[in-house]
Design an enzyme around this catalytic site. Structure first.
Site, PDB file in Angstrom:
ATOM      1  N   TYR A 154       0.845  -1.204   0.000  1.00 53.89           N
ATOM      2  CA  TYR A 154       0.000   0.000   0.000  1.00 53.89           C
ATOM      3  C   TYR A 154       0.881   1.256   0.000  1.00 53.89           C
ATOM      4  CZ  TYR A 154      -3.138   3.344   2.520  1.00 53.89           C
ATOM      5  OH  TYR A 154      -3.864   4.424   2.948  1.00 53.89           O
ATOM      6  N   LYS A 158       1.021   4.118  -2.770  1.00 51.06           N
ATOM      7  CA  LYS A 158       0.716   5.526  -2.460  1.00 51.06           C
ATOM      8  C   LYS A 158       1.877   6.429  -2.889  1.00 51.06           C
ATOM      9  CE  LYS A 158      -3.401   5.486  -0.346  1.00 51.06           C
ATOM     10  NZ  LYS A 158      -4.609   6.127  -0.911  1.00 51.06           N
TER      11      LYS A 158
HETATM   12  N1  LIG Z   1      -8.168   6.222   7.473  1.00 51.75           N
HETATM   13  C1  LIG Z   1      -6.892   6.545   7.475  1.00 51.75           C
HETATM   14  O1  LIG Z   1      -6.212   6.554   8.516  1.00 51.75           O
HETATM   15  C2  LIG Z   1      -6.207   6.923   6.177  1.00 51.75           C
HETATM   16  C3  LIG Z   1      -4.922   7.465   6.259  1.00 51.75           C
HETATM   17  C4  LIG Z   1      -4.270   7.836   5.097  1.00 51.75           C
HETATM   18  C5  LIG Z   1      -4.908   7.674   3.877  1.00 51.75           C
HETATM   19  N2  LIG Z   1      -6.156   7.147   3.822  1.00 51.75           N
HETATM   20  C6  LIG Z   1      -6.755   6.997   2.506  1.00 51.75           C
HETATM   21  O2  LIG Z   1      -8.030   7.623   2.489  1.00 51.75           O
HETATM   22  C7  LIG Z   1      -8.877   6.934   1.582  1.00 51.75           C
HETATM   23  C8  LIG Z   1     -10.150   6.512   2.262  1.00 51.75           C
HETATM   24  O3  LIG Z   1      -9.846   5.727   3.392  1.00 51.75           O
HETATM   25  P1  LIG Z   1     -10.938   5.447   4.535  1.00 51.75           P
HETATM   26  O4  LIG Z   1     -10.200   5.229   5.774  1.00 51.75           O
HETATM   27  O5  LIG Z   1     -11.996   6.489   4.472  1.00 51.75           O
HETATM   28  O6  LIG Z   1     -11.505   4.037   4.019  1.00 51.75           O
HETATM   29  P2  LIG Z   1     -12.937   3.332   4.239  1.00 51.75           P
HETATM   30  O7  LIG Z   1     -12.684   1.881   4.145  1.00 51.75           O
HETATM   31  O8  LIG Z   1     -13.615   3.890   5.448  1.00 51.75           O
HETATM   32  O9  LIG Z   1     -13.746   3.796   2.954  1.00 51.75           O
HETATM   33  C9  LIG Z   1     -13.304   3.421   1.675  1.00 51.75           C
HETATM   34  C10 LIG Z   1     -14.503   3.197   0.784  1.00 51.75           C
HETATM   35  O10 LIG Z   1     -13.980   2.792  -0.493  1.00 51.75           O
HETATM   36  C11 LIG Z   1     -14.758   1.722  -0.984  1.00 51.75           C
HETATM   37  N3  LIG Z   1     -13.945   0.906  -1.884  1.00 51.75           N
HETATM   38  C12 LIG Z   1     -12.894   0.102  -1.567  1.00 51.75           C
HETATM   39  N4  LIG Z   1     -12.432  -0.503  -2.664  1.00 51.75           N
HETATM   40  C13 LIG Z   1     -13.204  -0.086  -3.695  1.00 51.75           C
HETATM   41  C14 LIG Z   1     -13.221  -0.374  -5.075  1.00 51.75           C
HETATM   42  N5  LIG Z   1     -12.367  -1.247  -5.624  1.00 51.75           N
HETATM   43  N6  LIG Z   1     -14.144   0.243  -5.851  1.00 51.75           N
HETATM   44  C15 LIG Z   1     -15.022   1.124  -5.310  1.00 51.75           C
HETATM   45  N7  LIG Z   1     -15.060   1.419  -4.003  1.00 51.75           N
HETATM   46  C16 LIG Z   1     -14.163   0.815  -3.208  1.00 51.75           C
HETATM   47  C17 LIG Z   1     -15.195   0.943   0.249  1.00 51.75           C
HETATM   48  O11 LIG Z   1     -16.359   0.161  -0.020  1.00 51.75           O
HETATM   49  C18 LIG Z   1     -15.431   2.067   1.253  1.00 51.75           C
HETATM   50  O12 LIG Z   1     -16.785   2.496   1.261  1.00 51.75           O
HETATM   51  C19 LIG Z   1      -8.047   5.791   1.017  1.00 51.75           C
HETATM   52  O13 LIG Z   1      -7.426   6.210  -0.180  1.00 51.75           O
HETATM   53  C20 LIG Z   1      -7.002   5.576   2.095  1.00 51.75           C
HETATM   54  O14 LIG Z   1      -5.842   4.975   1.577  1.00 51.75           O
HETATM   55  C21 LIG Z   1      -6.829   6.768   4.944  1.00 51.75           C
END
Ligand SMILES: NC(=O)c1ccc[n+]([C@@H]2O[C@H](COP(=O)([O-])OP(=O)(O)OC[C@H]3O[C@@H](n4cnc5c(N)ncnc54)[C@H](O)[C@@H]3O)[C@@H](O)[C@H]2O)c1
Length: 262
Positions: A154, A158
């Site tokens: 991952y 990224k």
């Molecule tokens: N939560 C954190 O701490 C964090 C930190 C840094 C970056 N991020 C990034 O932020 C973004 C969102 O993360 P989050 O924590 O809100 O995740 P989350 O799991 O709460 O939400 C992600 C959503 O994406 C959807 N999804 C996953 N794969 C998919 C696909 N192939 N096609 C369509 N939809 C899909 C899921 O169903 C879900 O509803 C991501 O890019 C993640 O890498 C999150």
């Protein structure tokens, strides 16, 4: 604020977490929102929340790692809302925490949803944006793309996204399309990684807070606010940037500083 009146946006992974908060934030500023998610139910819930505020939204089911699904998604979003002005490339997930536990399937899944999906979604919105000479794309990166904090595949994906965003900025800036990246620190969501960590240690976010110079981990709304800035005309001279929204986590090494200063 009403920076997105008469603007349309497509948010991938819009059903939960950061994607959901972004949908709500952009809608609250006037945008008509296509909430795209692999899971349609949470996307529908977000649409209901937006509709209750009197704004327009549509829920669309798509797995953004699939080329044909992404083409259909963009066509359906434009059919429902009109030409897309903004893409928020947000969907991603990770499960393999170490190199030892990163199998070939994990590598493929994590690269597909982080990088290939970004490539597919951006390519799908580009023809329309180029034709209109205007568009804004915001990708969600991570501090994992900057320093090593676990989840190696991952993290590598990224980091790749950072360069893809720069390539987009340089090649499509002259055509009126700005592309930028928001890189969040730990954000309190119910994604798979955090759910597993919470099950292991319900105090995980409180424990992590000490690593953050601002004294807390982030909220989805912290990230949505940054996305809204980059997507808006307030950022009209910002292109190819990485906006790190991590409370200062990667600005330095706080515990090291404490150690060295005694
Ligand atoms: N939560 C954190 O701490 C964090 C930190 C840094 C970056 N991020 C990034 O932020 C973004 C969102 O993360 P989050 O924590 O809100 O995740 P989350 O799991 O709460 O939400 C992600 C959503 O994406 C959807 N999804 C996953 N794969 C998919 C696909 N192939 N096609 C369509 N939809 C899909 C899921 O169903 C879900 O509803 C991501 O890019 C993640 O890498 C999150």
């Amino acid at each position: 604020m009403s920076r997105f009146i008469a603007r349309t946006v497509l948010v991938t992974g819009g059903g939960r977490g950061i994607g959901r908060a972004t949908c709500l934030r952009l809608a609250s500023e006037g945008a008509a929102v296509a909430v795209a998610d692999r899971d349609i139910e949470p996307a529908r819930e977000v649409v209901k929340e937006i509709a209750a505020t009197g704004r327009t939204a549509v829920a669309l089911q798509a797995d953004v790692t699939q080329a044909q699904a992404v083409r259909t998604l963009v066509a359906d979003a434009e059919k429902a809302l009109g030409p897309l002005h903004i893409l928020v490339n947000n969907a991603a997930a990770t499960s393999a925490t170490t190199i030892e536990t990163t199998g070939e399937a994990d590598w493929d899944v994590e690269f597909d949803v982080t990088l290939r999906a970004a490539y597919l979604c951006m390519k799908a919105v580009l023809p329309g944006m180029v034709e209109r000479g205007k568009g804004t794309i915001v990708a969600i990166g991570s501090v994992n793309g900057r320093v090593y904090v676990g989840n190696p595949a991952y993290s590598a994906a990224k980091a790749g996204l950072v360069m893809w965003v720069k390539a987009m900025a340089v090649e499509y800036g002259p055509k009126g399309i700005r592309t930028n990246l928001v890189s969040p620190g730990s954000i309190r969501t119910e994604n798979r990684s955090w759910t597993e960590r919470m099950e292991r240690d319900p105090q995980i976010f409180e424990k992590l807070a000490r690593w953050y110079p601002v004294g807390r981990v982030g909220t989805p709304e912290d990230i949505a606010a940054a996305v809204a800035y980059l997507a808006s005309d307030d950022a009209s001279f910002v292109n190819g940037a990485e906006l790190v929204v991590d409370g200062g986590l990667t600005a330095g090494m706080g515990p090291f500083v404490q150690e060295i200063n005694g």
